[in-house]
Design a protein around this motif. Structure first.
Motif, PDB file in Angstrom:
ATOM      1  N   LEU A   9       0.964  -1.277  -0.080  1.00 39.11           N
ATOM      2  CA  LEU A   9       0.057   0.124   0.065  1.00 39.11           C
ATOM      3  C   LEU A   9       0.760   1.178   0.019  1.00 39.11           C
ATOM      4  O   LEU A   9       0.438   2.116  -0.690  1.00 39.11           O
ATOM      5  CB  LEU A   9      -1.013  -0.025   1.036  1.00 39.11           C
ATOM      6  CG  LEU A   9      -1.884   1.273   1.321  1.00 39.11           C
ATOM      7  CD1 LEU A   9      -2.947   1.080   0.209  1.00 39.11           C
ATOM      8  CD2 LEU A   9      -2.675   1.225   2.592  1.00 39.11           C
ATOM      9  N   LEU A  10       1.728   1.252   0.681  1.00 41.32           N
ATOM     10  CA  LEU A  10       2.637   2.630   0.785  1.00 41.32           C
ATOM     11  C   LEU A  10       3.552   2.559  -0.431  1.00 41.32           C
ATOM     12  O   LEU A  10       3.713   3.699  -0.946  1.00 41.32           O
ATOM     13  CB  LEU A  10       3.827   2.274   2.033  1.00 41.32           C
ATOM     14  CG  LEU A  10       3.152   2.456   3.297  1.00 41.32           C
ATOM     15  CD1 LEU A  10       4.332   2.106   4.369  1.00 41.32           C
ATOM     16  CD2 LEU A  10       2.530   3.865   3.497  1.00 41.32           C
ATOM     17  N   VAL A  11       3.955   1.636  -1.005  1.00 43.61           N
ATOM     18  CA  VAL A  11       4.625   1.424  -2.477  1.00 43.61           C
ATOM     19  C   VAL A  11       3.586   2.345  -3.536  1.00 43.61           C
ATOM     20  O   VAL A  11       4.091   2.932  -4.228  1.00 43.61           O
ATOM     21  CB  VAL A  11       5.124   0.218  -2.774  1.00 43.61           C
ATOM     22  CG1 VAL A  11       5.569   0.331  -4.206  1.00 43.61           C
ATOM     23  CG2 VAL A  11       6.375  -0.118  -2.004  1.00 43.61           C
ATOM     24  N   VAL A  12       2.283   1.677  -3.558  1.00 42.44           N
ATOM     25  CA  VAL A  12       1.312   2.221  -4.370  1.00 42.44           C
ATOM     26  C   VAL A  12       1.206   3.753  -4.305  1.00 42.44           C
ATOM     27  O   VAL A  12       1.145   4.324  -5.170  1.00 42.44           O
ATOM     28  CB  VAL A  12      -0.005   1.483  -4.274  1.00 42.44           C
ATOM     29  CG1 VAL A  12      -0.990   1.745  -5.137  1.00 42.44           C
ATOM     30  CG2 VAL A  12       0.247  -0.025  -4.817  1.00 42.44           C
ATOM     31  N   ILE A  13       1.028   4.104  -3.097  1.00 40.45           N
ATOM     32  CA  ILE A  13       0.710   5.344  -2.690  1.00 40.45           C
ATOM     33  C   ILE A  13       2.104   6.218  -3.323  1.00 40.45           C
ATOM     34  O   ILE A  13       1.984   7.434  -3.845  1.00 40.45           O
ATOM     35  CB  ILE A  13       0.554   5.612  -1.184  1.00 40.45           C
ATOM     36  CG1 ILE A  13      -0.755   4.962  -0.684  1.00 40.45           C
ATOM     37  CG2 ILE A  13       0.753   7.385  -0.839  1.00 40.45           C
ATOM     38  CD1 ILE A  13      -0.900   5.053   0.792  1.00 40.45           C
ATOM     39  N   ALA A  14       3.200   5.906  -2.947  1.00 43.29           N
ATOM     40  CA  ALA A  14       4.200   6.307  -3.274  1.00 43.29           C
ATOM     41  C   ALA A  14       4.533   6.597  -5.104  1.00 43.29           C
ATOM     42  O   ALA A  14       4.688   7.791  -5.607  1.00 43.29           O
ATOM     43  CB  ALA A  14       5.667   5.725  -2.897  1.00 43.29           C
ATOM     44  N   VAL A  15       4.146   5.632  -5.702  1.00 42.03           N
ATOM     45  CA  VAL A  15       4.078   5.663  -7.200  1.00 42.03           C
ATOM     46  C   VAL A  15       3.038   6.749  -7.632  1.00 42.03           C
ATOM     47  O   VAL A  15       3.208   7.414  -8.625  1.00 42.03           O
ATOM     48  CB  VAL A  15       3.808   4.544  -7.667  1.00 42.03           C
ATOM     49  CG1 VAL A  15       3.356   4.393  -9.039  1.00 42.03           C
ATOM     50  CG2 VAL A  15       5.121   3.336  -7.290  1.00 42.03           C
ATOM     51  N   GLY A  16       1.703   6.638  -6.947  1.00 38.82           N
ATOM     52  CA  GLY A  16       0.808   7.529  -7.260  1.00 38.82           C
ATOM     53  C   GLY A  16       1.289   9.008  -7.072  1.00 38.82           C
ATOM     54  O   GLY A  16       1.044   9.998  -7.772  1.00 38.82           O
ATOM     55  N   ALA A  18       4.391  10.188  -7.017  1.00 37.03           N
ATOM     56  CA  ALA A  18       5.324  10.304  -8.122  1.00 37.03           C
ATOM     57  C   ALA A  18       4.691  10.791  -9.559  1.00 37.03           C
ATOM     58  O   ALA A  18       4.995  11.545 -10.042  1.00 37.03           O
ATOM     59  CB  ALA A  18       6.322   9.322  -8.193  1.00 37.03           C
ATOM     60  N   LEU A  19       3.784   9.978  -9.915  1.00 40.49           N
ATOM     61  CA  LEU A  19       2.871  10.006 -11.034  1.00 40.49           C
ATOM     62  C   LEU A  19       2.205  11.498 -11.049  1.00 40.49           C
ATOM     63  O   LEU A  19       2.275  12.176 -12.292  1.00 40.49           O
ATOM     64  CB  LEU A  19       1.774   8.888 -11.208  1.00 40.49           C
ATOM     65  CG  LEU A  19       1.066   8.875 -12.506  1.00 40.49           C
ATOM     66  CD1 LEU A  19       1.931   8.729 -13.749  1.00 40.49           C
ATOM     67  CD2 LEU A  19       0.056   7.891 -12.603  1.00 40.49           C
ATOM     68  N   ILE A  20       1.494  11.858 -10.101  1.00 40.83           N
ATOM     69  CA  ILE A  20       0.950  13.125  -9.745  1.00 40.83           C
ATOM     70  C   ILE A  20       1.802  14.194 -10.286  1.00 40.83           C
ATOM     71  O   ILE A  20       1.611  15.247 -10.688  1.00 40.83           O
ATOM     72  CB  ILE A  20      -0.094  13.003  -8.678  1.00 40.83           C
ATOM     73  CG1 ILE A  20      -1.385  12.029  -8.764  1.00 40.83           C
ATOM     74  CG2 ILE A  20      -0.493  14.363  -8.526  1.00 40.83           C
ATOM     75  CD1 ILE A  20      -2.117  12.264  -7.667  1.00 40.83           C
ATOM     76  N   HIS A  21       2.920  14.249  -9.487  1.00 41.72           N
ATOM     77  CA  HIS A  21       3.960  15.469  -9.560  1.00 41.72           C
ATOM     78  C   HIS A  21       4.330  15.372 -10.863  1.00 41.72           C
ATOM     79  O   HIS A  21       4.542  16.375 -11.417  1.00 41.72           O
ATOM     80  CB  HIS A  21       5.041  14.758  -8.462  1.00 41.72           C
ATOM     81  CG  HIS A  21       6.008  15.891  -8.476  1.00 41.72           C
ATOM     82  ND1 HIS A  21       5.997  17.221  -7.885  1.00 41.72           N
ATOM     83  CD2 HIS A  21       7.528  15.845  -8.884  1.00 41.72           C
ATOM     84  CE1 HIS A  21       6.971  17.923  -7.859  1.00 41.72           C
ATOM     85  NE2 HIS A  21       7.884  17.182  -8.758  1.00 41.72           N
ATOM     86  N   ARG A  22       4.543  14.258 -11.677  1.00 41.49           N
ATOM     87  CA  ARG A  22       5.018  14.504 -13.013  1.00 41.49           C
ATOM     88  C   ARG A  22       4.053  14.961 -13.892  1.00 41.49           C
ATOM     89  O   ARG A  22       4.445  15.657 -14.769  1.00 41.49           O
ATOM     90  CB  ARG A  22       5.604  12.931 -13.386  1.00 41.49           C
ATOM     91  CG  ARG A  22       6.315  12.979 -14.807  1.00 41.49           C
ATOM     92  CD  ARG A  22       6.789  11.699 -15.145  1.00 41.49           C
ATOM     93  NE  ARG A  22       7.439  11.643 -16.297  1.00 41.49           N
ATOM     94  CZ  ARG A  22       7.973  10.695 -16.999  1.00 41.49           C
ATOM     95  NH1 ARG A  22       8.275   9.638 -16.390  1.00 41.49           N
ATOM     96  NH2 ARG A  22       8.580  10.909 -18.312  1.00 41.49           N
ATOM     97  N   LEU A  23       2.932  14.570 -13.775  1.00 35.25           N
ATOM     98  CA  LEU A  23       1.798  15.096 -14.486  1.00 35.25           C
ATOM     99  C   LEU A  23       1.627  16.502 -14.318  1.00 35.25           C
ATOM    100  O   LEU A  23       1.412  17.486 -15.268  1.00 35.25           O
ATOM    101  CB  LEU A  23       0.452  14.367 -14.307  1.00 35.25           C
ATOM    102  CG  LEU A  23       0.525  12.919 -14.869  1.00 35.25           C
ATOM    103  CD1 LEU A  23      -0.671  12.134 -14.417  1.00 35.25           C
ATOM    104  CD2 LEU A  23       0.495  12.666 -16.447  1.00 35.25           C
TER     105      LEU A  23
END
Length: 69
Positions: A9-16, A18-23
């Motif tokens: 869950l923490l990894v999925v949150i971190a990936v999310g 990072a993705l939102i920051h990049r977008l």
């Protein structure tokens, strides 16, 4: 098992995150490149192609009496 679920869950949150920051960064670059106050090509004040002379226009004003002075 619970520890693995929390880690996933923490990894999925971190990936999310990072993705939102990049977008957001990409969107900010697009906004910086496109000036909203500039007129778009082909859009702007249009020139009238058919300008009718004043004699052809109809008006709703009543005719004035010529004998008034």
């Amino acid at each position: 098992m619970t520890l693995i679920a929390v880690a996933v869950l923490l990894v999925v949150i971190a990936v999310g995150i990072a993705l939102i920051h990049r977008l957001n960064a990409q969107h900010n670059e697009r906004i910086a490149d496109f000036h909203y106050s500039d007129a778009l090509p082909g859009i702007g004040r249009r020139h009238r192609r058919h300008h009718r002379p004043a004699a052809d226009r109809t008006t709703d004003t009543p005719p004035q009496d010529s004998d008034r002075g």
